[in-house]
Design an enzyme around this catalytic site. Structure first.
Site, short mmCIF file in Angstrom:
data_model
loop_
_atom_site.label_atom_id
_atom_site.label_comp_id
_atom_site.label_asym_id
_atom_site.label_seq_id
_atom_site.Cartn_x
_atom_site.Cartn_y
_atom_site.Cartn_z
N TYR A 149 8.32 -8.37 -18.42
CA TYR A 149 7.68 -9.13 -17.25
C TYR A 149 5.66 -8.11 -17.10
CZ TYR A 149 5.41 -11.55 -12.54
OH TYR A 149 4.86 -12.33 -10.90
N ASP A 150 5.84 -7.62 -16.99
CA ASP A 150 4.75 -6.30 -16.56
C ASP A 150 3.85 -6.53 -18.41
OD1 ASP A 150 6.42 -5.73 -14.55
OD2 ASP A 150 5.51 -3.75 -14.74
N GLU A 151 4.77 -5.99 -18.95
CA GLU A 151 3.48 -6.26 -20.15
C GLU A 151 3.21 -7.49 -20.85
OE1 GLU A 151 2.42 -3.27 -21.29
OE2 GLU A 151 3.85 -1.42 -20.88
N LYS A 153 2.46 -9.73 -18.99
CA LYS A 153 1.30 -10.41 -18.20
C LYS A 153 0.38 -9.56 -18.38
CE LYS A 153 2.68 -13.26 -14.64
NZ LYS A 153 2.58 -14.70 -14.15
N ASN A 178 2.87 -9.30 -3.74
CA ASN A 178 4.01 -10.17 -2.91
C ASN A 178 3.30 -10.83 -2.04
OD1 ASN A 178 4.81 -7.12 -3.67
ND2 ASN A 178 6.41 -7.95 -3.78
N VAL A 192 11.91 -10.38 1.04
CA VAL A 192 11.39 -11.94 1.64
C VAL A 192 12.59 -12.47 2.47
CG1 VAL A 192 10.44 -12.97 3.24
CG2 VAL A 192 8.70 -10.92 2.26
N GLN A 280 5.38 2.49 -4.06
CA GLN A 280 4.20 1.92 -2.90
C GLN A 280 3.14 1.21 -3.88
OE1 GLN A 280 2.06 5.10 -2.12
NE2 GLN A 280 1.76 5.02 -0.02
N ARG A 281 3.18 -0.10 -3.08
CA ARG A 281 1.92 -0.72 -3.69
C ARG A 281 1.90 -2.09 -2.42
NH1 ARG A 281 5.16 -5.77 -6.20
NH2 ARG A 281 5.05 -4.64 -8.25
P1 NAD Z 1 8.56 -19.23 -9.08
O1 NAD Z 1 10.21 -18.31 -10.43
O2 NAD Z 1 9.48 -19.74 -7.99
O3 NAD Z 1 8.12 -20.45 -10.50
C1 NAD Z 1 8.04 -20.14 -11.74
C2 NAD Z 1 8.42 -21.53 -12.28
O4 NAD Z 1 7.48 -21.20 -13.37
C3 NAD Z 1 9.12 -21.39 -12.05
O5 NAD Z 1 9.35 -23.31 -11.59
C4 NAD Z 1 9.64 -22.09 -13.43
O6 NAD Z 1 10.58 -22.83 -13.71
C5 NAD Z 1 7.96 -21.82 -14.44
N1 NAD Z 1 8.49 -21.59 -15.69
C6 NAD Z 1 9.14 -20.53 -15.70
N2 NAD Z 1 9.12 -20.23 -17.73
C7 NAD Z 1 8.65 -21.63 -17.66
C8 NAD Z 1 7.79 -22.04 -19.52
N3 NAD Z 1 8.56 -21.49 -20.06
N4 NAD Z 1 7.23 -22.82 -19.24
C9 NAD Z 1 7.51 -24.02 -17.91
N5 NAD Z 1 7.48 -23.58 -16.76
C10 NAD Z 1 8.32 -22.56 -16.52
O7 NAD Z 1 7.65 -18.00 -8.88
P2 NAD Z 1 6.44 -17.78 -7.88
O8 NAD Z 1 6.25 -16.76 -6.82
O9 NAD Z 1 6.40 -19.19 -8.01
O10 NAD Z 1 5.46 -17.59 -9.27
C11 NAD Z 1 4.16 -18.55 -9.45
C12 NAD Z 1 3.67 -17.37 -10.54
O11 NAD Z 1 3.34 -16.51 -9.57
C13 NAD Z 1 3.39 -16.74 -11.79
O12 NAD Z 1 3.46 -16.53 -12.80
C14 NAD Z 1 3.90 -15.23 -11.14
O13 NAD Z 1 4.29 -14.78 -11.69
C15 NAD Z 1 2.91 -15.13 -10.28
N6 NAD Z 1 2.79 -15.02 -9.41
C16 NAD Z 1 3.69 -14.17 -7.93
C17 NAD Z 1 3.76 -13.44 -6.93
C18 NAD Z 1 4.93 -14.18 -5.71
O14 NAD Z 1 4.18 -12.90 -5.71
N7 NAD Z 1 5.29 -14.62 -5.58
C19 NAD Z 1 3.45 -12.05 -7.21
C20 NAD Z 1 2.50 -11.39 -8.40
C21 NAD Z 1 2.62 -13.23 -9.82
N1 UDP Z 2 14.44 -5.20 -1.85
C1 UDP Z 2 15.62 -4.72 -2.05
N2 UDP Z 2 16.93 -5.76 -1.74
C2 UDP Z 2 16.45 -6.66 -1.46
C3 UDP Z 2 15.06 -7.91 -2.65
C4 UDP Z 2 14.46 -6.73 -3.14
O1 UDP Z 2 15.13 -3.44 -1.00
O2 UDP Z 2 17.69 -7.52 -1.49
C5 UDP Z 2 13.59 -4.99 -2.64
C6 UDP Z 2 13.22 -4.29 -4.33
O3 UDP Z 2 13.87 -3.09 -4.37
C7 UDP Z 2 11.62 -4.57 -3.81
C8 UDP Z 2 11.59 -4.52 -2.94
O4 UDP Z 2 12.23 -4.71 -1.90
O5 UDP Z 2 11.16 -2.46 -3.16
C9 UDP Z 2 10.32 -6.16 -3.53
O6 UDP Z 2 11.24 -6.47 -4.05
P1 UDP Z 2 10.96 -8.10 -4.38
O7 UDP Z 2 12.07 -8.27 -5.78
O8 UDP Z 2 10.34 -8.72 -4.20
O9 UDP Z 2 9.03 -7.58 -5.66
P2 UDP Z 2 8.63 -6.50 -6.78
O10 UDP Z 2 7.59 -6.26 -5.28
O11 UDP Z 2 9.56 -5.46 -6.36
O12 UDP Z 2 8.06 -7.62 -7.76
#
Ligand code: NAD
Ligand code: UDP
Length: 323
Positions: A149-151, A153, A178, A192, A280-281
């Site tokens: 995921y990290d790399e 992105k 988040n 959450v 920490q984030r």
């Molecule tokens: P989510 O998993 O609910 O939604 C992602 C959607 O992308 C899903 O509907 C999934 O089916 C679709 N998808 C995955 N792979 C696909 C592919 N190869 N082709 C077409 N569709 C595909 O996640 P989300 O929370 O709605 O996140 C949406 C975007 O925001 C993501 O790119 C995520 O990395 C980014 N983001 C979200 C958060 C957050 O806290 N919600 C934080 C950081 C980044």
């Molecule tokens: N976490 C937790 N219990 C859970 C799910 C997550 O303690 O049931 C913690 C997780 O280890 C992380 C933080 O909550 O430290 C946020 O996790 P999340 O998966 O929501 O997102 P992240 O910020 O890690 O991508």
């Protein structure tokens, strides 16, 4: 026929948590929406209410394959965001970020249209600078369980910038921290929704590690409004821009808050901390305030109340044990 200000907007990942809210928002602004999703981490439920909307279209498609459509703007959200989902098929996760970016940037290049990238705070890895500013290059483990995921992105950001420099593309990169709210999937696995569902079922609340790790939580409506502000910035604005709440808290405090707010009898228990879990984030959102005039408006109390009410309804629905 479309009006002059109406845009045809592509939302990849449009059936997911953020994507479905973005589709609603864009439709409410009068736009036409083409939602593209392969339902890897979502179902049609998230967008079922849009089925009969005359300006909404759904295309089942995997963004790792080229896409030939005609649109005026692209929001690239396709990618599973929850650690359990993105680690389930890590090769596909990297392909989704990297091949997906190449395919959508190619589309934007042909169409000469703006393209928004849903990047992430995870580009900072387990940060050793706090709070995180956009000019911090991060501390990501390239071979760990979160690397897909990290790399992925990080590489997508590289591709966006190279298409911008090499081909003059109008790019908009948002680093999302988040975000939570209604329509997170019951099996999403992020903190959450996990804690709320556990609390509503009077099951143990699973805090990973000691719960001293921190995050800052932004309510979904605030995040979606920032997406549009970012897309509408002048051409010269490319980002990255941090989007998220600057109110940092420990995961244990979040657990206690949710137990309190739900009136649950759940006990808080500890489970092992996943590897590379950031300690920490918290975002520095100065750039978002200055460039977008944006900061979150919905506090945690209000946002959690709305999210709890949503999951109460979901869990009470017939046939919805939530499993
Ligand atoms: P989510 O998993 O609910 O939604 C992602 C959607 O992308 C899903 O509907 C999934 O089916 C679709 N998808 C995955 N792979 C696909 C592919 N190869 N082709 C077409 N569709 C595909 O996640 P989300 O929370 O709605 O996140 C949406 C975007 O925001 C993501 O790119 C995520 O990395 C980014 N983001 C979200 C958060 C957050 O806290 N919600 C934080 C950081 C980044
Ligand atoms: N976490 C937790 N219990 C859970 C799910 C997550 O303690 O049931 C913690 C997780 O280890 C992380 C933080 O909550 O430290 C946020 O996790 P999340 O998966 O929501 O997102 P992240 O910020 O890690 O991508």
């Amino acid at each position: 026929m479309r009006g002059l200000t109406t845009q045809r907007v592509l939302v990849t990942g449009g059936a997911g948590f953020l994507g479905s809210h973005l589709c609603d928002w864009l439709l409410s602004r009068g736009h036409e929406v083409l939602c593209v999703d392969n339902f890897y981490s979502s179902t049609k439920d998230g967008i079922s209410h849009l089925h009969d909307h005359r300006r909404f279209e759904l295309l089942r498609h995997d963004v790792t394959f080229p896409l030939h459509v005609e649109v005026d703007q692209i929001y690239n959200l396709a990618c599973p965001a929850s650690p359990i989902h993105y680690q389930h098929d890590p090769v596909q996760t990297t392909k989704t970020s990297v091949h997906g970016a190449i395919n959508l940037l190619g589309l934007a290049k042909r169409l000469r249209c703006r393209i928004f990238q849903a990047s992430t705070s995870e580009v900072y890895g387990d940060p050793n600078v706090h709070p995180q500013l956009e000019n911090y290059w991060g501390n990501a483990n390239p071979i760990g369980l979160r690397a897909c995921y990290d790399e992925g992105k990080r590489c997508a950001e590289t591709l966006f910038y190279d298409y911008h420099r090499q081909h003059g593309l109008l790019i908009k990169i948002a680093r999302i921290f988040n975000t939570y709210g209604p329509r997170m999937h019951v099996n999403d696995g992020r903190v959450v929704s996990n804690f709320i569902i556990q609390a509503l079922r009077n099951e143990p609340i699973t805090v990973y590690g000691g719960g001293t790790q921190t995050r800052a939580f932004c309510y979904v409506s605030d995040m979606i409004s920032a997406f549009e502000l970012m897309m509408e910035t002048p051409d010269a604005v490319t980002g990255p821009v941090n989007l998220g709440s600057p109110d940092e808290m420990s995961i244990r405090t979040l657990a206690e808050l949710i137990v309190d707010k739900t009136g649950s009898g759940s006990k808080i228990i500890e489970k092992p901390l996943p590897s590379d879990d950031p300690v920490q984030r918290c975002p520095d959102i100065t750039r978002a305030r200055e460039i977008l005039g944006w900061s979150p408006k919905v506090g945690l109390d209000e946002g959690l109340a709305k999210t709890i009410a949503y999951f109460e309804q979901v869990l009470a629905a017939p046939g919805q044990s939530g499993t």
